[in-house]
Design an enzyme around this catalytic site. Structure first.
Site, short mmCIF file in Angstrom:
data_model
loop_
_atom_site.label_atom_id
_atom_site.label_comp_id
_atom_site.label_asym_id
_atom_site.label_seq_id
_atom_site.Cartn_x
_atom_site.Cartn_y
_atom_site.Cartn_z
N VAL A 125 -5.19 1.06 6.45
CA VAL A 125 -4.06 1.98 6.61
C VAL A 125 -4.17 3.16 5.63
O VAL A 125 -3.33 3.31 4.73
CB VAL A 125 -2.71 1.26 6.40
CG1 VAL A 125 -2.34 0.45 7.61
CG2 VAL A 125 -2.74 0.38 5.16
N PRO A 126 -5.17 4.03 5.77
CA PRO A 126 -5.19 5.25 4.94
C PRO A 126 -3.93 6.06 5.21
O PRO A 126 -3.48 6.16 6.35
CB PRO A 126 -6.45 5.98 5.41
CG PRO A 126 -6.71 5.44 6.78
CD PRO A 126 -6.26 4.02 6.76
N HIS A 127 -3.32 6.61 4.16
CA HIS A 127 -2.05 7.30 4.35
C HIS A 127 -1.82 8.34 3.27
O HIS A 127 -2.51 8.37 2.24
CB HIS A 127 -0.90 6.29 4.36
CG HIS A 127 -0.80 5.47 3.11
ND1 HIS A 127 -1.51 4.30 2.95
CD2 HIS A 127 -0.12 5.65 1.97
CE1 HIS A 127 -1.25 3.79 1.76
NE2 HIS A 127 -0.41 4.59 1.14
N ALA A 128 -0.82 9.19 3.50
CA ALA A 128 -0.44 10.21 2.52
C ALA A 128 0.95 10.72 2.84
O ALA A 128 1.43 10.61 3.97
CB ALA A 128 -1.44 11.37 2.53
N LYS B 43 0.81 -1.22 0.00
CA LYS B 43 0.00 0.00 0.00
C LYS B 43 0.84 1.27 0.00
O LYS B 43 0.31 2.38 0.01
CB LYS B 43 -0.92 0.01 1.23
CG LYS B 43 -1.88 -1.17 1.31
CD LYS B 43 -2.89 -1.16 0.20
CE LYS B 43 -3.91 -2.31 0.36
NZ LYS B 43 -4.93 -2.28 -0.69
#
Length: 614
Positions: free
Chosen positions: A519-522, A189
């Site tokens: 695991v939302p991410h940026a 991801k």
């Protein structure tokens, strides 16, 4: 009774056929699972099963026992005969297996993801194709006899198709193997992981289009398939009857193939997207969707086989068209994948060893040449493309070895070329060795390159304020908004900017993981240091995880743009921290952020104790 031409299968033929398929599937699954237990690709065990059951071991042993008088009949030839109705039926089953296997490969190609990655994916993919293709093409053009050109790969008519094929064989990428490696390393991801996946998708698409053109270029009148396992194409009979082998026919075949490709990826893609909701709403699940997608793949496969292009190309294109639909959930994809990869895939890969003696056909010179050309060309080209995409040296190095894995796709390509009479058994053995070797070394080398100097724990990035217990959100957007608001309080950034960046990444690829995790991410330009915010959501939020479970432990991972390795580290730490079911259960039972951190701390201590030397 199954009719095959003027004859039919006898009771003995059917008995031997069913027994042969059962033995082939059973041993392939056993050895495939054994390979996975040692963290190796299952295809390694499946091919080994074919080598054991083929002329290399079982065939040679049966011949020896008959010669010595211990057996009255050759058991190998009884179960896997070289001629007759049973052989034709088994070859047909293997053809269907290859067709459905390529459908699954196509299903993994998400054109939307490739398009969103844009220039970076194009740079990595094309650079990773051009250099190894050039290596393979040049060496095949000047040394076809040494490399092992088959009867249709020699002479003026076969020289170009053989050279193009070897160029493609050196430059193809195994998307399923790469995806598995990235999942094992817990970086699927990450931005780098998504770039590798997107580049591999584009690479596969270009490679299979190129292989379709190679098949169209093959001289029909020179069709000679001495291999008893080769499957005679119905298209060849039609073409022979027409007796038209001129260049105009080749051009027409290629043009029709390209029109078919364009229509399937536009109108066909749209039609599948519109039909899937109807099928899912009115047909039983998962049988209805499974029947629908397999019917589409077989129809497309039959059409390209009729054109003179192998059936696998039609199945691959059908997979791309269907797999790009947002109506095909991860759970449905997983069901299709499990059905085909656990039944048909082992049979196809095991069948490779049934007709090749891997001892007598092993040529060390060809094996080493193919291995060096493929590895050096692919790694160098992909590294150059990654640098063009502005990746750092370390990240580019890891990406280049990830792209070098050929695995199952390279083996499929080689087997189909062998069946078409384009290559001989020696080159086929070399391609199998090359594909397996590149798959085996890619993961460990990536792990070495990305290994950090200091081993940290997830709890090192957390405080009580960064843990939210039972948020009020009810969907993905609300959850990301609530997590972004808490992250803004910690980082002094605007919540809207965080929310926008995370949501944009989520739209490229959902970040749901098996086991109720997400695991939302940026990566943010103005973020001074990494920030982690975790929410324990008792009811769960649907993040479109592969196992269909709602995410109850959701980790928002924010990292500075200039620290790509930190994002990879955090993704790995998060997945590792909650990899055990008992830890997830403990986390769901706690009532405060402090208790949540205590669970993480205890899990880290247990992991350290389990891995420490005694």
């Amino acid at each position: 009774m199954l009719q095959l031409g003027a004859s039919s299968l006898s009771a003995n033929d059917i008995t031997a056929l069913l027994l042969g398929i059962a033995i082939l599937l059973g041993l392939a699954r056993i050895l495939g699972e054994r390979a996975r237990r040692y963290r190796q690709p299952s295809v390694l065990g499946e091919i080994l099963a074919g080598i054991i059951l083929g002329p290399t071991i079982f065939g040679a042993l049966s011949t020896y026992l008959v010669a010595k008088g211990f057996l009255s009949h050759n058991l190998f030839e009884l179960i896997f005969p070289l001629e007759g109705g049973e052989k034709i039926a088994l070859d047909g089953f293997i053809t269907i297996s290859a067709t459905l296997l390529l459908f699954v490969v196509g299903l993994e190609v998400d054109l939307s993801t490739v398009i969103r990655q844009g220039k970076e994916a194009i740079a990595v993919s094309l650079a990773g194709i051009v250099l190894p293709f050039t290596f393979g093409f040049v060496i095949a053009w000047y040394l076809p006899d040494f490399l092992g050109a088959g009867p249709r790969g020699i002479g003026e008519d076969g020289q170009l198709p053989f050279a193009i094929f070897l160029g493609i064989a050196m430059s193809i990428t195994a998307l399923p193997v790469i995806a598995k490696i990235l999942l094992d390393l817990n970086i699927a991801k990450s931005d780098m992981g998504m770039l590798i996946i997107s580049s591999a998708m584009l690479n596969d698409l270009v490679g299979w289009i190129g292989f379709a053109i190679v098949l169209a270029l093959l001289p029909v009148t020179a069709m000679v398939i001495p291999d008893p396992a080769a499957i005679h194409s119905a298209t060849e009979v039609v073409t022979d009857a027409v007796n038209n082998t001129g260049s105009s026919q080749v051009v027409t075949t290629i043009l029709i193939t390209l029109v078919f490709l364009a229509l399937m990826l536009t109108l066909g893609r749209l039609a599948c997207h519109k039909a899937l909701p109807y099928v899912q709403a009115r047909w039983s699940w998962p049988g209805g969707v499974l029947s629908f997608v397999i019917c589409i793949s077989l129809i497309c496969a039959a059409f390209t086989e009729y054109l003179g292009i192998h059936s696998i190309f039609g199945a691959f294109v059908a997979g791309v068209a269907i797999g790009d639909s947002t109506h095909l959930s991860e759970r449905t994809r997983d069901t299709i994948n499990q059905f085909i990869m656990n039944i048909f895939s082992p049979i196809f890969f095991a069948s490779i060893g049934l007709r090749i003696n891997f001892i007598s056909e092993f040529n060390i010179s060809i094996v080493l040449l193919v291995l060096v050309l493929a590895t050096v060309g692919k790694v160098s080209g992909s590294y150059f493309g990654a640098r063009l995409a502005k990746l750092g040296k370390r990240e580019a190095s890891a990406l280049s070895f990830g792209m070098a894995a050929q695995g199952a796709v390279g083996i499929i390509l080689g087997q189909l070329a062998r069946e078409a009479g384009l290559i001989n058994d020696e080159l086929m053995v070399a391609i199998v060795v090359m594909a397996l070797t590149t798959s085996l070394i890619s993961g460990p080398i990536m792990q070495i390159i990305l290994r950090l100097q200091h081993q940290r724990k997830l709890i090192d990035f957390l405080t009580d304020k960064q843990v939210i217990i039972d948020p009020t959100s009810t969907d993905i957007m609300q959850t990301i908004g609530e997590l972004s608001k808490r992250a803004a309080e910690i980082t002094n950034l605007k919540a809207h900017d965080i929310y926008k960046a995370v949501l944009q990444r989520e739209r490229i690829m959902h970040t749901g993981l098996p086991g109720g995790l997400a695991v939302p991410h940026a990566r943010l330009d103005n973020l001074p240091k990494p920030c982690v915010v975790i929410a324990r959501h008792r009811n769960g939020i649907d993040f479109d995880a592969p196992d269909g479970k709602p995410a109850q432990i959701i980790g928002l991972l924010l990292t500075p743009t200039d620290q790509p390795e930190t994002q990879i580290e955090l993704l790995s730490l998060f997945a590792k921290s909650f990899s055990r079911n008992e830890i997830r259960q403990r986390a769901l039972e706690i009532k405060s952020p402090t208790e949540f951190l205590a669970v993480l701390n205890q899990a880290a201590a247990e992991e350290a104790e389990a891995t420490s030397p005694h």
